[in-house]
Write a protein that holds these residues in place. Structure first.
Motif, mmCIF file in Angstrom:
data_model
loop_
_atom_site.group_PDB
_atom_site.id
_atom_site.type_symbol
_atom_site.label_atom_id
_atom_site.label_comp_id
_atom_site.label_asym_id
_atom_site.label_seq_id
_atom_site.Cartn_x
_atom_site.Cartn_y
_atom_site.Cartn_z
ATOM 1 N N VAL A 108 0.784 -1.160 -0.032
ATOM 2 C CA VAL A 108 -0.665 0.185 -0.042
ATOM 3 C C VAL A 108 0.848 1.260 -0.254
ATOM 4 O O VAL A 108 0.140 2.626 0.098
ATOM 5 N N LEU A 109 2.045 1.122 -0.100
ATOM 6 C CA LEU A 109 3.184 2.503 -0.572
ATOM 7 C C LEU A 109 2.662 2.839 -1.440
ATOM 8 O O LEU A 109 2.947 2.717 -2.242
ATOM 9 N N THR A 110 2.563 4.530 -1.137
ATOM 10 C CA THR A 110 2.339 5.694 -2.079
ATOM 11 C C THR A 110 3.500 6.353 -2.721
ATOM 12 O O THR A 110 4.001 7.254 -3.531
ATOM 13 N N ASP A 111 4.459 6.444 -1.234
ATOM 14 C CA ASP A 111 5.596 7.091 -1.204
ATOM 15 C C ASP A 111 6.654 6.564 -0.242
ATOM 16 O O ASP A 111 7.288 6.060 0.935
ATOM 17 N N LEU A 112 7.876 6.126 -0.974
ATOM 18 C CA LEU A 112 8.791 5.279 -1.316
ATOM 19 C C LEU A 112 10.764 6.717 -1.125
ATOM 20 O O LEU A 112 10.419 6.535 -1.821
ATOM 21 N N GLN A 113 11.110 6.768 -0.026
ATOM 22 C CA GLN A 113 11.942 7.377 -0.184
ATOM 23 C C GLN A 113 13.276 7.441 0.992
ATOM 24 O O GLN A 113 13.386 6.851 2.208
ATOM 25 N N LEU A 114 14.444 6.714 0.120
ATOM 26 C CA LEU A 114 15.705 6.898 0.377
ATOM 27 C C LEU A 114 16.711 6.401 0.075
ATOM 28 O O LEU A 114 18.328 6.576 0.278
ATOM 29 N N GLN A 115 16.613 8.250 -0.581
ATOM 30 C CA GLN A 115 17.759 8.993 -1.076
ATOM 31 C C GLN A 115 19.161 9.592 -0.329
ATOM 32 O O GLN A 115 19.218 9.327 1.270
#
Length: 605
Positions: A108-115
């Motif tokens: 259900v992820l809409t936003d994944l930020q691993l920067q």
């Protein structure tokens, strides 16, 4: 409490404690006892030692933002058990290792930020299971390999940023992501052709594929990208002509297409982009003229078209233009007067075919190089007539194998080899391969010239000075000696003179004694230089029909040929002894301190 939000049952629902200078370990054993907690935001703190233990107890957590802390270590696996997460930010946390394949369980992820971490290896194919994902930020890591095939399944994806990794291969699968708003692939190793569908995506706002190895053209479907504001393709191998349809992408503000292989004409309607603020097309193979439409582009502040093959005239400038670089092209004609109305941050017009006067407001000591390489362009600060527009009287003293224009064309900044109180010295390389030295002397400034046009006494005084100067040049021109520099001819106009000498490639004796450590002179060479200079002086004093007294002999006025043989030069202070043998004296001591003969100082004779 500030930063704590409760639900109707007075249970803690949200914790928002970003930017609070929190330190130490994250007390998840306490936080995860809050059974109603669905949001935890602790970004921009100094939290550390995060392992993720007990995080799996936060079963209702939907929003987890731990970005910009100092956790270090591998990706915390416990996060992968939070099946209700729709927002996850672990950017700038020092996380290392691989992105776990189980990331695909967070469906259900809409936003994944691993920067901006130390993540390495390949992007797992399981990321293609995140069908609801709208934002994926993986920039500034050490990821390698190709984009996973599963990425084509993320049809809701709007923001993709994988910049500054080591990713490779083509990006053909991205053509299926028709909802893209921002595509950023900067500084990777991507290759192949950018799919035609990418350029014309209707919701696209930003395309930045800078510093890759993409090939092929920008296709005409870019006209469909009505929302695009920034188009950046710098440092690639894109080619072909820029499509005329680019002027139909009406929201464009920034176009950065430099350092590619684009050819052909610049689209004539590009200036119809009313929001365009920056146009950078330098280092391509563009030809034709600069579109007149840019003159009416009232929002543009930056234009860079350097290092192309553009020809024709420079169009009138738009009012807000602050940076203009048109250097290294084939532009011709005069510099538009409209350029004078700007307070430029950058203005480069060098190495073109411009002619005529440089607008006075553009000429400063610091700006001289900005206009160099335009043979027909006048760059004098006093703004007298341009050299090629002057009427020159040429007096030759040897057989000449060059034209007047060849000499005038050499008076460019890049050919400058010396400066002096009386003028500058330039190196002229002729079409036949012969090198010459050209000394340019201003006899009076142009302001004096203009004032004297209606003043007969002043003009008469100038004519007398010019006649005296001409007599002296004629005398020096008759000198024929191996140790005296050869004067080929003089060229005289109303307010300046040019002296064309043989070119001596080893500079002056002063340079060799004080500057050139790699070619220091041995004593035998120094001896022969001294003897040669003495022979030259002997000839001047005793061998000429009228003896010539140099009055400024010094190491900087002894020039050396390719064999280090000396030539006496710079006769600006020389004086001819009276023909009748009478005494010759002056009340003015001339020469250089440290080199003047003591007897001359005492007696003025």
């Amino acid at each position: 409490f500030e930063g704590i939000t409760c639900n109707a049952e007075e249970s803690v629902k949200e914790i928002e404690l970003s930017n609070q200078n929190l330190t130490g370990a994250l007390p998840l054993n306490l936080i995860c006892q809050l059974q109603s907690l669905d949001k935890l935001s602790l970004r921009y703190n100094l939290l550390e030692n995060f392992t993720g233990e007990e995080l799996s107890n936060c079963v209702k957590l939907q929003y987890l933002d731990l970005g910009n802390n100092v956790f270090e270590g591998p990706f915390p696996d416990q996060i992968l058990e939070l099946k209700k997460l729709n927002f996850l930010d672990l950017g700038y946390c020092g996380i290392k290792g691989r992105i776990p394949r189980a990331i695909g369980n967070l469906t259900v992820l809409t936003d994944l930020q691993l920067q901006n971490n130390g993540l390495s290896g390949k992007i797992p194919v399981e990321i293609g299971k995140l069908h609801k994902l709208r934002r994926l930020q993986l920039y500034d890591n050490r990821l390698q390999g190709k984009l996973p095939v599963g990425l084509r399944n993320l049809t809701k994806l709007e923001y993709l940023d994988v910049s500054r990794n080591q990713l490779e291969g083509d990006i053909s699968l991205l053509r299926y992501l028709t909802n893209m708003v921002s595509l950023q692939l900067t500084e990777n190793l991507f290759t192949g052709i950018v799919p035609a569908g990418i350029w014309g995506l209707p919701k696209m706002v930003t395309i930045d594929i800078t510093s890759n190895q993409f090939e092929g053209p920008i296709t005409s479907d870019i006209k469909n990208a009505k929302e695009i504001r920034r188009l950046s393709t710098t440092w690639n191998k894109l080619s072909g002509e820029l499509p005329e349809e680019i002027s139909e992408a009406t929201s464009l503000e920034i176009i950065e297409l430099s350092s590619n292989q684009f050819s052909g004409k610049i689209p004539g309607g590009i200036g119809e982009l009313k929001r365009l603020s920056s146009l950078e097309l330098q280092y391509n193979r563009l030809s034709g003229s600069i579109p007149e439409s840019l003159s009416s582009c009232r929002s543009i502040t930056v234009i860079n078209m350097a290092h192309n093959h553009l020809a024709g005239k420079i169009p009138r400038s738009s009012p807000l233009l602050d940076i203009l670089d048109l250097s290294q092209n084939e532009l011709s004609g005069n510099i538009p007067k409209s350029l004078s109305s700007h307070s430029w941050s950058v203005l480069y017009l060098s190495n073109n075919r411009l002619s005529g006067p440089t607008p006075l407001s553009l000429v400063t000591a610091a700006s001289e190089r900005n206009f160099e390489g335009n043979p027909g362009l006048c760059r004098k600060k006093d703004h007298g007539p341009c050299l090629k527009e002057k009427s020159w009287e040429v007096k030759s003293f040897h057989r000449l194998t060059f034209s007047e224009n060849e000499i005038l064309d050499s008076l460019q900044q890049q050919n400058l080899i010396g400066r002096g109180g009386s003028g500058n010295v330039y190196k002229a390389t002729l079409s036949n391969g012969l090198d010459l030295a050209v000394k340019h002397i201003w006899l009076k400034d142009s302001h004096a010239s203009r004032r004297s046009q209606n003043s007969k006494p002043i003009q008469s005084k100038f004519d007398s000075k010019a006649k005296e100067f001409d007599t002296e040049v004629r005398t020096l021109s008759s000198i024929r000696h191996v140790n005296v520099v050869k004067l080929y001819c003089s060229m005289t106009s109303q307010d300046s003179s040019l002296f064309v000498y043989e070119y001596l490639p080893n500079g002056s004796l002063w340079d060799r004694l004080h500057m050139c450590r790699e070619t220091e002179l041995d004593w035998d060479t120094r001896y022969h230089i001294a003897v040669g200079a003495a022979k030259g002086l002997e000839y001047l004093h005793q061998g000429c029909e009228r003896s010539v007294i140099h009055r400024d002999i010094k190491s900087s006025n002894i020039l050396l040929d390719e064999f280090l043989k000396p030539r006496i030069a710079d006769f600006g202070l020389a004086k001819m002894v009276q023909a009748n043998g009478g005494k010759d004296s002056t009340h003015v001591i001339v020469g250089t301190h440290g080199y003047i003969a003591p007897k001359y100082c005492y007696t003025t004779k």
